[in-house]
Design a protein around this motif. Sequence first.
Motif, PDB file in Angstrom:
ATOM      1  N   ASP A   1     -68.609 -65.055  41.920  1.00 19.85           N
ATOM      2  CA  ASP A   1     -68.626 -66.410  40.786  1.00 19.85           C
ATOM      3  C   ASP A   1     -67.968 -67.937  41.393  1.00 19.85           C
ATOM      4  O   ASP A   1     -67.060 -67.783  41.487  1.00 19.85           O
ATOM      5  CB  ASP A   1     -68.156 -65.824  39.727  1.00 19.85           C
ATOM      6  CG  ASP A   1     -69.024 -66.480  38.629  1.00 19.85           C
ATOM      7  OD1 ASP A   1     -70.092 -67.192  38.660  1.00 19.85           O
ATOM      8  OD2 ASP A   1     -68.965 -66.253  37.111  1.00 19.85           O
ATOM      9  N   ASP A   2     -68.868 -69.002  41.307  1.00 23.40           N
ATOM     10  CA  ASP A   2     -68.305 -70.058  41.168  1.00 23.40           C
ATOM     11  C   ASP A   2     -67.934 -70.135  42.920  1.00 23.40           C
ATOM     12  O   ASP A   2     -66.225 -70.641  43.027  1.00 23.40           O
ATOM     13  CB  ASP A   2     -67.121 -70.056  39.803  1.00 23.40           C
ATOM     14  CG  ASP A   2     -67.179 -70.935  39.002  1.00 23.40           C
ATOM     15  OD1 ASP A   2     -69.116 -70.903  38.901  1.00 23.40           O
ATOM     16  OD2 ASP A   2     -66.801 -70.256  38.354  1.00 23.40           O
TER      17      ASP A   2
ATOM     18  N   THR B   1     -72.215 -67.227  34.678  1.00 23.48           N
ATOM     19  CA  THR B   1     -71.589 -66.444  35.035  1.00 23.48           C
ATOM     20  C   THR B   1     -72.621 -65.360  33.785  1.00 23.48           C
ATOM     21  O   THR B   1     -71.810 -63.690  34.950  1.00 23.48           O
ATOM     22  CB  THR B   1     -70.612 -66.588  34.696  1.00 23.48           C
ATOM     23  OG1 THR B   1     -69.704 -67.529  35.362  1.00 23.48           O
ATOM     24  CG2 THR B   1     -69.138 -65.439  33.932  1.00 23.48           C
TER      25      THR B   1
HETATM   26 MG    MG Z   1     -69.148 -68.980  35.235  1.00 23.87          MG
END
Ligand code: MG
Length: 447
Positions: free
Chosen positions: A215-216, A159
């Motif tokens: 993200d993710d 992140t």
């Molecule tokens: Mg993360």
Amino acid sequence: MDNKKIWKAVLGELEVALSKAHFTTWFKNSFILSNENGIIIIGVPNFFTQEWLKNKYHGQITTSLKKFIPELKNIEYKVSTQTEPTIKVLDKNTVVVEEQNEQSSQNSSSEFNLNYTFSKYVVGSSNRLAYATSLAVGDKPGKKYNPLFIYGGVGLGKTHLIQAIGNEIKKKYPKKRIVYAPCEHFATEYINAIQNKTIEAFKKKYRKADLLLIDDIQFLSGKEGTQEEFFHTFNALYQTNKQIVLTSDRVPHAIPELADRLSSRFAGGMVTDIKPPDLETREAILKTKCEEKGYILDKEIIAFIAQKICSNIRELEGALNKIFTNIELYNIKPTQEMVARLLEDMITDTKRNLNPSKIFKIVASFFDIKIDDLLGPRRNKELVYPRQLTMYLLRHEVNYSFPRIGKELGGKDHTTIMHGVSKIEKEISKNEQIQRELSLIKEKLYL
Ligand code: MG
Ligand code: ADP
């Protein structure tokens, strides 16, 4: 010690023990409302939080408060607000997460954390390539590595890196439209857009981006409709040379229930990983974080923490926060003994909580197989390797004997177990894929 300091210390402990999301959700804007004769009243922002703290976190809060208020008799929770948000004092990163959460509930995409920059990212052998490719993308988006796919275990800096790209491009190209969203936000926003009939606005937002940071992305798993939508977003951007950056906890093809056309697109640009930091990098990170926050710790203490806490960087930060809070509270220079005592929970607690069924559950879900199959007799390739890995974990993480492992694994002979364990032991030294899988699984075990 005043109430503010006490609560700050308690929050410091809870922050380390809970996931970031839970911590911010439940402890944001909480504070000690009163503290008299061992009766503590905790102020919370709403009824919902009151119920949660009472039913779910009461034990942890009690244990932690007792350390600072030995005469503690009773804790009550009361809906009340104070003007100054408590979490703000705690740590800069948390604050921004708090703002992100608020934003996400309004369904706009999250702003990124201004502290997550390249200059604050400590580079070592475990993340060098990911860092270098991110830097290149930040320098000239859409030119070289597209999409950029960064994967690695929890707390290793994905992140931070993806947002550093965002921060860099925002600085260098202020006119570019940057859209950042954790994948879960993208999914929720999409579903809301369908329900509220605002799908056009949704499409416009994502398909008109110059830079899309998700993200993710592993959270697309199993969400067919969202995958379909993301596929079109991806294509629209890719075809016009807009930069896409994705992070994930594993390589594209290992994300379960993800359409092939997506995983092949994700893998079509640059795929790079972040590994757990080695000892040297861990020390460098600790030193940097101390400097950033204005604390000085002895070399020996830094070395000690780096040796004891090896899983990820979030844990290293958690350990430091604990130590910093202690320095603030008692105003003394920490010794190694003190640090050892402070970090005791972080070092040993997790091991104690480990048991075979937890290992079975996590290994099975990691490889997307059924626990029955993992423990059963079938000898398919997809089952044998996870099974041997399970044997290895039972041997090395919970120190079971070979016969005992055999028993746990549905009554297998101890020679089978010995063979399985030694097979993995041999492979580990030469097979990077296994090393990575093992560290991912271990992170999940000790989370
Ligand atoms: Mg993360
Ligand atoms: P992930 O997204 O992989 O779970 P994060 O990016 O949230 O991990 O990192 C966890 C914490 O560790 C963050 O506070 C981040 O700033 C810090 N961090 C991670 N990697 C580094 C690094 N290489 N240098 C400095 N801080 C780091």
